[in-house]
Design a protein around this motif. Structure first.
Motif, short mmCIF file in Angstrom:
data_model
loop_
_atom_site.label_atom_id
_atom_site.label_comp_id
_atom_site.label_asym_id
_atom_site.label_seq_id
_atom_site.Cartn_x
_atom_site.Cartn_y
_atom_site.Cartn_z
N GLN A 1 -14.04 -0.02 -8.62
CA GLN A 1 -12.71 0.31 -8.16
C GLN A 1 -11.91 -0.98 -8.16
O GLN A 1 -12.44 -2.06 -7.85
N ALA A 2 -10.64 -0.90 -8.55
CA ALA A 2 -9.86 -2.11 -8.72
C ALA A 2 -8.40 -1.86 -8.39
O ALA A 2 -7.90 -0.73 -8.49
N ILE A 3 -7.70 -2.93 -8.02
CA ILE A 3 -6.27 -2.88 -7.76
C ILE A 3 -5.64 -4.16 -8.27
O ILE A 3 -6.19 -5.25 -8.08
N ARG A 4 -4.50 -4.04 -8.94
CA ARG A 4 -3.73 -5.19 -9.38
C ARG A 4 -2.36 -5.15 -8.73
O ARG A 4 -1.65 -4.14 -8.80
N GLU A 5 -1.96 -6.26 -8.12
CA GLU A 5 -0.63 -6.44 -7.54
C GLU A 5 -0.09 -7.79 -8.02
O GLU A 5 -0.67 -8.84 -7.69
N GLY A 6 0.98 -7.79 -8.78
CA GLY A 6 1.46 -9.03 -9.36
C GLY A 6 0.37 -9.62 -10.26
O GLY A 6 -0.18 -8.93 -11.12
N ASN A 7 0.06 -10.88 -10.04
CA ASN A 7 -1.01 -11.51 -10.82
C ASN A 7 -2.36 -11.46 -10.13
O ASN A 7 -3.35 -11.97 -10.67
N LYS B 1 -7.94 -8.20 2.23
CA LYS B 1 -7.91 -7.12 3.22
C LYS B 1 -6.72 -6.20 2.99
O LYS B 1 -6.84 -4.97 3.02
N GLY B 2 -5.55 -6.79 2.72
CA GLY B 2 -4.36 -5.98 2.48
C GLY B 2 -4.46 -5.18 1.20
O GLY B 2 -4.07 -3.99 1.17
N ASP C 1 -7.08 1.94 -0.74
CA ASP C 1 -7.54 3.14 -0.04
C ASP C 1 -6.41 4.15 0.12
O ASP C 1 -6.62 5.37 -0.01
N ALA C 2 -5.19 3.65 0.41
CA ALA C 2 -4.04 4.56 0.55
C ALA C 2 -3.73 5.23 -0.79
O ALA C 2 -3.44 6.43 -0.84
N TRP C 3 -3.79 4.45 -1.88
CA TRP C 3 -3.59 5.03 -3.22
C TRP C 3 -4.66 6.07 -3.51
O TRP C 3 -4.35 7.17 -4.01
N TYR C 4 -5.90 5.76 -3.22
CA TYR C 4 -7.02 6.67 -3.49
C TYR C 4 -6.81 8.00 -2.76
O TYR C 4 -7.00 9.08 -3.34
N ASP C 5 -6.43 7.93 -1.50
CA ASP C 5 -6.20 9.15 -0.74
C ASP C 5 -5.05 9.96 -1.34
O ASP C 5 -5.11 11.20 -1.40
#
Length: 527
Positions: free
Chosen positions: A468-474, A511-512, A518-522
């Motif tokens: 599971q992965a998330i990208r924000e900016g760089n 942490k953020g 998790d919010a996106w997943y839900d």
């Protein structure tokens, strides 16, 4: 000229200009997707495989260096077709190549069909419904639900032309058939006055390694004399030289299980695997060449948007050593005894059973997949950049004015729906045939095509078989599904090949990002 004459002149001019804008024909769209193609396999991304026609798109158009897919065939295609995250379409890995829940989505075919486009699809489709029921006027291809062969139809994969099931000719090769039908559909469409969408969903170069001898032979010596170490190093240097990657990036370390080429005991067999793979890539390029020639002959190049990409990174299947009991994957793979016209698929792959012919079923293994994904870490199914980053080449002469353009603006396959809506000036309905589609998630790429800066996505997220992965900016955070409490963190600007985990240095950021994932997943799993 008196004031009244001047006013009349400007009124007539403005009306004429508005009329010209209104009557300007909508652009045609050709969208070509390869299957399991690595980021560096094509020439314009540093590869040594001869792909002159794909490279011509880059020469006359634009390359993206930070464009994303969903790391596996079906989820990518579900997102591409709908403009939604695949989870929103009900895609949970149990249906490969299209959305599962059509109550909440529409396809690009349906949207453009309603906007007056003639829509055509060739290639990989799966489902209870025909592609003709989901927005395409023409269709050729197999219902890909099980075993694949480039030479023979098997019971699980019936082939259709529109709604009619067809028998395959004796001298049949899958990619050539896709190319021929795509060109046939294109020629038919060019005779009408309608704008068109042609979606070519290739199976190549997905395993099995199937290609004709005359296509393999030109590549054989190349890979016998240069193994994966040399090829990977050359691709990396080519990418740096072309400005596709920053100088400060390091080549991602390869898996410890991959040995040095100079110590490889089965060089001829390993080289043959890559040579067959290269021949499969070449067949895709050959088909694109046919389409480009047809466009040119019809004087339709200027107003046709041509897009080329891959559905995920290269696949690691195939093993690192010869085996006799499986299909070049694992010694535990059973022999299902596929048979057609008396041809039995022989299990295993090795020096005494080279890939390519119809009686083989093999893949090219982790070492070559790592080479295909140069310079990145990871492969198909994974959340590292080697799994989720795709080459994307775009040509549109009337809009992309500067050839050989390179953009580092991030994008995702969810953006295609919004892009097509934008350029076709089409509406996305809130209700369609009793369905209530969810709002499109992606954003139009048209500003990027025009050389402008668009607002970057606030975040992109992936829920994949292995990660599971998330990208924000760089910043990019990634975790193994089996280790949900252990996030890694990478700065993609300075370390796009993910060599240095800096999570310990930025605990609050991790942490953020974990909370927002998790919010996106839900949210996307509500349906």
């Amino acid at each position: 000229m008196n004031p009244w004459s001047l006013a009349a002149f400007f009124f007539i001019f403005s009306v004429s200009l508005a009329s010209a804008q209104e009557t300007k024909p909508c652009p045609n769209i050709i969208l070509i997707m390869a299957d399991d193609l690595g980021w560096s396999d094509i020439g314009c991304y540093g590869g040594e495989i001869d792909t002159p026609h794909i490279d011509s798109l880059a020469r006359d158009g634009m390359r993206f260096t930070q464009f994303y897919n969903n790391a596996i065939c079906g989820p990518t295609r579900a997102s591409l077709l709908t403009g939604l995250f695949c989870q929103q379409t009900g895609h949970r890995g149990d249906r490969w190549n299209e959305p599962k829940n059509f109550d909440v989505c529409m396809t690009i075919g349906e949207v453009l069909q309603q906007a007056g486009y003639h829509t055509m699809m060739v290639g990989k489709w799966q489902g209870r419904d025909s592609a003709l029921d989901r927005g395409f006027d023409r269709f050729y291809g197999p219902m890909c639900q099980a075993k694949i062969s480039y030479y023979h139809e098997v019971v699980q994969n019936p082939f259709y032309l529109d709604r009619q099931r067809i028998e395959l000719p004796e001298d049949y090769y899958l990619t050539d058939a896709f190319n021929a039908h795509a060109d046939r559909f294109l020629k038919e469409s060019l005779q009408s006055q309608q704008p068109f969408l042609l979606y070519v969903a290739h199976i190549a170069p997905h395993w099995p390694l199937h290609a004709r001898e005359r296509e393999i032979a030109p590549f054989r010596k190349r890979y016998e004399t240069q193994g994966w170490d040399q090829i990977r190093a050359k691709r990396f240097q080519s990418q740096r030289h072309a400005g596709l990657i920053p100088e400060q990036w390091q080549l991602a370390p390869r898996a410890a299980s991959i040995g040095n080429w100079d110590k490889e005991r089965h060089k001829c067999w390993q080289a043959e695997r890559m040579a067959v793979y290269a021949a499969q890539v070449k067949s895709i390029d050959r088909g694109l060449g046919q389409l480009l020639q047809t466009l040119k002959a019809a004087n339709a190049e200027e107003n046709t948007l041509v897009i080329f990409l891959s559905d995920n990174g290269a696949a690691p299947d195939g093993g690192l050593n010869p085996n006799k009991s499986g299909f070049g994957f694992s010694k535990n793979t059973p022999n299902p005894g596929w048979r057609r016209d008396g041809v039995l698929i022989k299990p295993g792959s090795g020096p005494d059973h080279l890939p390519g012919p119809p009686d083989t079923f093999a893949a090219y293994g982790l070492a070559w997949a790592t080479t295909s994904n140069t310079p990145f870490r990871g492969t198909k199914l994974e959340g590292y950049e080697g799994g989720i980053r795709t080459p994307l080449v775009v040509r549109w002469p009337s809009v992309i004015q500067q050839g050989e353009a390179i953009t580092s603006q991030p994008g995702h396959v969810i953006d295609f729906m919004a892009t097509f809506l934008d350029i076709a000036q089409a509406e996305y309905p809130s209700e369609f045939k009793g369905r209530h589609p969810l709002p499109v998630e992606g954003e139009s790429l048209l500003p990027v095509f025009k050389g402008k800066q668009r607002t970057a996505p606030a975040r992109l997220c992936w829920d994949l078989p292995r990660h599971q992965a998330i990208r924000e900016g760089n910043w990019k955070a990634i975790r193994l599904r089996q280790k949900p409490d252990h996030w890694q963190l990478y700065d993609l600007e300075s370390d796009g090949t993910e060599t240095t985990d800096v999570a310990d240095q930025h605990p609050e950021l991790v942490k953020g990002m974990a909370h927002r994932f998790d919010a996106w997943y839900d949210r996307v799993n509500q349906n």
